[in-house]
Write a protein that holds these residues in place. Sequence first.
Motif, mmCIF file in Angstrom:
data_model
loop_
_atom_site.group_PDB
_atom_site.id
_atom_site.type_symbol
_atom_site.label_atom_id
_atom_site.label_comp_id
_atom_site.label_asym_id
_atom_site.label_seq_id
_atom_site.Cartn_x
_atom_site.Cartn_y
_atom_site.Cartn_z
ATOM 1 N N UNK A 89 4.694 60.318 31.322
ATOM 2 C CA UNK A 89 5.500 60.361 32.382
ATOM 3 C C UNK A 89 6.751 59.258 32.308
ATOM 4 N N UNK A 90 6.265 57.977 31.708
ATOM 5 C CA UNK A 90 7.005 57.239 31.820
ATOM 6 C C UNK A 90 8.335 57.545 30.991
ATOM 7 N N UNK A 91 8.320 57.955 30.000
ATOM 8 C CA UNK A 91 9.248 58.560 29.083
ATOM 9 C C UNK A 91 9.964 59.676 29.779
ATOM 10 N N UNK A 92 9.306 60.673 30.279
ATOM 11 C CA UNK A 92 10.165 61.723 31.053
ATOM 12 C C UNK A 92 11.062 60.956 32.086
ATOM 13 N N UNK A 93 10.546 60.135 32.991
ATOM 14 C CA UNK A 93 11.205 59.714 33.930
ATOM 15 C C UNK A 93 12.305 58.724 33.312
ATOM 16 N N UNK A 94 12.246 57.967 32.422
ATOM 17 C CA UNK A 94 13.394 57.109 31.881
ATOM 18 C C UNK A 94 14.486 57.885 31.332
ATOM 19 N N UNK A 95 14.087 59.183 30.766
ATOM 20 C CA UNK A 95 15.054 59.850 30.283
ATOM 21 C C UNK A 95 15.854 60.974 31.092
ATOM 22 N N UNK A 96 15.251 61.314 32.424
ATOM 23 C CA UNK A 96 15.650 62.005 33.322
ATOM 24 C C UNK A 96 17.206 61.759 33.851
ATOM 25 N N UNK A 97 18.026 62.979 34.210
ATOM 26 C CA UNK A 97 19.080 62.815 34.777
ATOM 27 C C UNK A 97 19.180 63.213 35.972
ATOM 28 N N UNK A 98 17.626 63.597 36.724
ATOM 29 C CA UNK A 98 17.635 63.979 38.057
ATOM 30 C C UNK A 98 17.638 62.526 38.828
ATOM 31 N N UNK A 99 18.521 62.270 39.798
ATOM 32 C CA UNK A 99 18.297 61.028 40.587
ATOM 33 C C UNK A 99 16.975 60.994 41.333
ATOM 34 N N UNK A 100 16.333 62.215 41.607
ATOM 35 C CA UNK A 100 15.075 61.981 42.343
ATOM 36 C C UNK A 100 14.023 61.784 41.430
ATOM 37 N N UNK A 101 14.127 61.901 40.202
ATOM 38 C CA UNK A 101 12.948 61.577 39.238
ATOM 39 C C UNK A 101 13.329 60.412 38.299
ATOM 40 N N UNK A 102 14.641 60.075 38.149
ATOM 41 C CA UNK A 102 14.631 59.028 37.145
ATOM 42 C C UNK A 102 14.399 57.738 37.492
ATOM 43 N N UNK A 103 13.666 57.022 36.623
ATOM 44 C CA UNK A 103 13.196 55.549 36.727
ATOM 45 C C UNK A 103 13.834 54.629 35.774
ATOM 46 N N UNK A 104 14.189 53.523 36.370
ATOM 47 C CA UNK A 104 13.948 53.170 37.593
ATOM 48 C C UNK A 104 15.071 53.841 38.607
ATOM 49 N N UNK A 105 14.615 53.969 39.824
ATOM 50 C CA UNK A 105 15.482 54.686 40.619
ATOM 51 C C UNK A 105 16.886 54.055 41.034
ATOM 52 N N UNK A 106 17.924 54.963 41.230
ATOM 53 C CA UNK A 106 19.331 54.219 41.524
ATOM 54 C C UNK A 106 19.224 53.472 42.594
ATOM 55 N N UNK A 107 18.354 53.520 43.503
ATOM 56 C CA UNK A 107 18.197 52.374 44.766
ATOM 57 C C UNK A 107 17.838 50.983 44.346
ATOM 58 N N UNK A 108 17.104 51.068 43.089
ATOM 59 C CA UNK A 108 16.715 49.667 42.583
ATOM 60 C C UNK A 108 17.679 48.981 41.945
ATOM 61 N N UNK A 109 18.916 49.632 41.431
ATOM 62 C CA UNK A 109 19.971 48.801 41.058
ATOM 63 C C UNK A 109 19.758 48.186 39.690
ATOM 64 N N UNK A 110 18.922 48.773 38.948
ATOM 65 C CA UNK A 110 18.348 48.447 37.470
ATOM 66 C C UNK A 110 18.657 49.653 36.704
ATOM 67 N N UNK A 111 19.189 49.593 35.489
ATOM 68 C CA UNK A 111 19.240 50.493 34.602
ATOM 69 C C UNK A 111 18.912 50.263 33.156
ATOM 70 N N UNK A 112 18.166 51.281 32.607
ATOM 71 C CA UNK A 112 17.837 50.776 31.348
ATOM 72 C C UNK A 112 19.072 51.379 30.559
ATOM 73 N N UNK A 113 19.242 50.549 29.373
ATOM 74 C CA UNK A 113 20.321 50.852 28.280
ATOM 75 C C UNK A 113 19.741 51.599 27.387
ATOM 76 N N UNK A 114 20.580 52.244 26.514
ATOM 77 C CA UNK A 114 20.130 53.023 25.275
ATOM 78 C C UNK A 114 19.019 52.387 24.308
ATOM 79 N N UNK A 115 19.248 51.025 24.058
ATOM 80 C CA UNK A 115 18.258 50.417 23.532
ATOM 81 C C UNK A 115 16.986 50.346 23.926
ATOM 82 N N UNK A 116 17.025 49.898 25.217
ATOM 83 C CA UNK A 116 15.804 49.593 25.967
ATOM 84 C C UNK A 116 14.755 51.021 26.057
ATOM 85 N N UNK A 117 15.584 52.165 25.892
ATOM 86 C CA UNK A 117 15.117 53.186 26.172
ATOM 87 C C UNK A 117 14.391 53.585 24.913
#
Length: 125
Positions: A89-117
Motif C-alpha cells: 500500500x505504501x508504494x500504491x499510495x506514493x505512486x497514486x495520481x488521485x489526491x484522495x489517495x496519494x501520500x503524502x497528502x497534498x495538505x501536508x505540503x510535502x512531495x516525494x521526488x522521483x528519486x525518493x519514489x
Amino acid sequence: MSQFVTGTCRSAGGWAGLVVLLGVMGASSTATQAGDVEFNRDIRPILRETCFRCHGPDSGSRKADLRLDRRDDAIKSGAIVPGKLDESELINRILSDDPEEVMPPPTAHKELDARQKELLKKWVA
C-alpha cells in the motif's frame, strides 16, 4: 626514508596517476554501492521527512492507526509487503495520481521526488 622522499619528488606524475586510479576505483565502488538501498542511509530520512509525522511513533498524531517507523507494524498492516510492489500500500499510495489517495497528502505540503519514489520501490522490492 630519503630515497622515498626523493622518489616522490621525481615521480610526481606517478603519484598523480595513482591518485587518478584510486579515484576511479572509488567511483566504481560507489557505483556498485549506489545500487544497494540501505534503510538507515536511504529510506529512514525519506520516511522521517514525509511520513513519520502522521505514521510514526507519536500516537497523538498518528493517522489510520498506521506505523511506518516499526517494520513489523508496517508489514502487518500491509503498508509494506516485502518483494511485492503491487501489494504494498505504501508504494500504491506514493505512486497514486488521485489526491484522495496519494501520500503524502497534498495538505501536508510535502512531495516525494522521483528519486525518493525509486528508492522506496527498490527498498520494498
